[in-house]
Design a protein around this motif. Structure first.
Motif, PDB file in Angstrom:
ATOM      1  N   GLU A  35       0.779  -1.148   0.036  1.00  0.00           N
ATOM      2  CA  GLU A  35       0.095  -0.084  -0.011  1.00  0.00           C
ATOM      3  C   GLU A  35       0.905   1.221   0.164  1.00  0.00           C
ATOM      4  O   GLU A  35       1.836   1.261   0.805  1.00  0.00           O
ATOM      5  CB  GLU A  35      -0.941  -0.138   1.185  1.00  0.00           C
ATOM      6  CG  GLU A  35      -1.488   1.194   1.457  1.00  0.00           C
ATOM      7  CD  GLU A  35      -2.351   1.198   2.796  1.00  0.00           C
ATOM      8  OE1 GLU A  35      -3.406   1.304   2.881  1.00  0.00           O
ATOM      9  OE2 GLU A  35      -1.849   0.799   3.746  1.00  0.00           O
ATOM     10  N   HIS A  36       0.588   2.163  -0.788  1.00  0.00           N
ATOM     11  CA  HIS A  36       1.209   3.381  -0.897  1.00  0.00           C
ATOM     12  C   HIS A  36       0.390   4.769  -0.642  1.00  0.00           C
ATOM     13  O   HIS A  36      -0.304   4.945  -1.627  1.00  0.00           O
ATOM     14  CB  HIS A  36       2.038   3.536  -1.932  1.00  0.00           C
ATOM     15  CG  HIS A  36       2.894   4.916  -2.097  1.00  0.00           C
ATOM     16  ND1 HIS A  36       3.986   5.192  -1.303  1.00  0.00           N
ATOM     17  CD2 HIS A  36       2.468   6.139  -2.777  1.00  0.00           C
ATOM     18  CE1 HIS A  36       4.291   6.533  -1.560  1.00  0.00           C
ATOM     19  NE2 HIS A  36       3.513   6.969  -2.744  1.00  0.00           N
ATOM     20  N   ASN A  70      -2.132  13.232   4.327  1.00  0.00           N
ATOM     21  CA  ASN A  70      -2.119  13.026   3.186  1.00  0.00           C
ATOM     22  C   ASN A  70      -2.819  13.951   2.242  1.00  0.00           C
ATOM     23  O   ASN A  70      -2.711  14.126   1.148  1.00  0.00           O
ATOM     24  CB  ASN A  70      -2.807  11.564   2.674  1.00  0.00           C
ATOM     25  CG  ASN A  70      -4.019  11.541   3.109  1.00  0.00           C
ATOM     26  OD1 ASN A  70      -4.752  12.413   3.613  1.00  0.00           O
ATOM     27  ND2 ASN A  70      -4.751  10.342   3.106  1.00  0.00           N
ATOM     28  N   SER A  71      -3.182  15.230   2.996  1.00  0.00           N
ATOM     29  CA  SER A  71      -3.582  16.373   2.264  1.00  0.00           C
ATOM     30  C   SER A  71      -3.541  17.534   3.374  1.00  0.00           C
ATOM     31  O   SER A  71      -3.744  17.429   4.644  1.00  0.00           O
ATOM     32  CB  SER A  71      -5.132  16.300   1.831  1.00  0.00           C
ATOM     33  OG  SER A  71      -5.896  16.054   2.866  1.00  0.00           O
ATOM     34  N   TYR A  88      -5.963  13.213   6.791  1.00  0.00           N
ATOM     35  CA  TYR A  88      -5.221  12.062   7.370  1.00  0.00           C
ATOM     36  C   TYR A  88      -5.737  10.676   6.784  1.00  0.00           C
ATOM     37  O   TYR A  88      -7.073  10.371   6.609  1.00  0.00           O
ATOM     38  CB  TYR A  88      -5.231  11.898   8.679  1.00  0.00           C
ATOM     39  CG  TYR A  88      -4.321  12.602   9.595  1.00  0.00           C
ATOM     40  CD1 TYR A  88      -2.828  12.406   9.751  1.00  0.00           C
ATOM     41  CD2 TYR A  88      -4.930  14.077   9.906  1.00  0.00           C
ATOM     42  CE1 TYR A  88      -1.998  13.363  10.383  1.00  0.00           C
ATOM     43  CE2 TYR A  88      -3.769  14.897  10.627  1.00  0.00           C
ATOM     44  CZ  TYR A  88      -2.464  14.732  10.743  1.00  0.00           C
ATOM     45  OH  TYR A  88      -1.889  15.465  11.370  1.00  0.00           O
ATOM     46  N   ALA A  89      -4.952   9.678   6.556  1.00  0.00           N
ATOM     47  CA  ALA A  89      -5.492   8.214   6.464  1.00  0.00           C
ATOM     48  C   ALA A  89      -5.190   7.670   7.885  1.00  0.00           C
ATOM     49  O   ALA A  89      -3.730   7.974   8.231  1.00  0.00           O
ATOM     50  CB  ALA A  89      -4.427   7.365   5.641  1.00  0.00           C
ATOM     51  N   THR A  90      -6.026   7.262   8.669  1.00  0.00           N
ATOM     52  CA  THR A  90      -5.709   6.787  10.155  1.00  0.00           C
ATOM     53  C   THR A  90      -5.037   5.453  10.052  1.00  0.00           C
ATOM     54  O   THR A  90      -4.652   4.726   9.227  1.00  0.00           O
ATOM     55  CB  THR A  90      -7.163   6.628  11.024  1.00  0.00           C
ATOM     56  OG1 THR A  90      -7.665   5.544  10.398  1.00  0.00           O
ATOM     57  CG2 THR A  90      -8.069   7.812  10.539  1.00  0.00           C
TER      58      THR A  90
END
Length: 176
Positions: A35-36, A70-71, A88-90
């Motif tokens: 995963e990236h 991420n943003s 965010y990605a948690t």
């Protein structure tokens, strides 16, 4: 030679050549199974926001463990107010966003960010009480805190404990 360029046999040969080329390409092309999620540093955005608003900006003291920022952006809200967004990605790979603004009325900003104007409860994070809002059709949970100078909203598909985790690392930075 003519029989391989016409009719059914020609079609089968061309199809075989195309499939063989595609298979060869898939075998030698590099593939990543990891995963990236792109990590974006928000420190400059927060600093710029702090220079453009008349209050001390809230920002994470550090990112929660396993979370990926991420943003981030600064945008215009209602009545020309500035809005800071940090996405965010948690750790559980859900989405969470922290937004803040001195937009007035504060209730309008909070309702727009939470996609709901109805409180479903409260949540204690440290010594701070946050209002909980939930929009079922979007699976969106929100924590809202209205202060005299600024409104803070943490929202997303993350569960309540993850949203509280982000709330727990927020600190007000000095104005300027």
């Amino acid at each position: 030679m003519r029989r391989f360029t016409q009719g059914f046999y020609g079609y089968v040969v061309a199809l075989f050549v195309c499939l063989a080329a595609a298979g060869l390409f898939l075998l030698i092309a590099p593939q990543s199974r990891e995963e990236h999620i792109p990590r974006l540093d928000y420190s400059i955005t927060v600093a710029n926001f702090g220079h453009s608003v008349p209050y001390g900006v809230y920002a994470p003291q550090s990112d929660p463990a396993g979370w990926v920022p991420n943003s981030n952006k600064i945008a215009k809200g209602e009545n020309g107010a500035q809005v800071l967004y940090l996405g965010y990605a948690t750790a559980k790979r859900q989405h969470a966003m922290f937004a803040q603004s001195n937009e007035r009325p504060a209730a309008g900003f909070a309702s727009r960010m939470a996609n709901s104007d109805k409180a479903v409860g409260t949540q204690q994070v440290g010594d701070v009480t946050w209002e909980q809002r939930f929009r079922q059709d979007k699976n969106q949970r929100s924590l809202v805190r209205v202060l005299p100078e600024v409104t803070l909203v943490i929202t997303g598909t993350a569960d309540w404990p993850e949203l509280a985790e982000l709330a727990s690392v927020l600190r007000q930075r000095p104005q300027g």
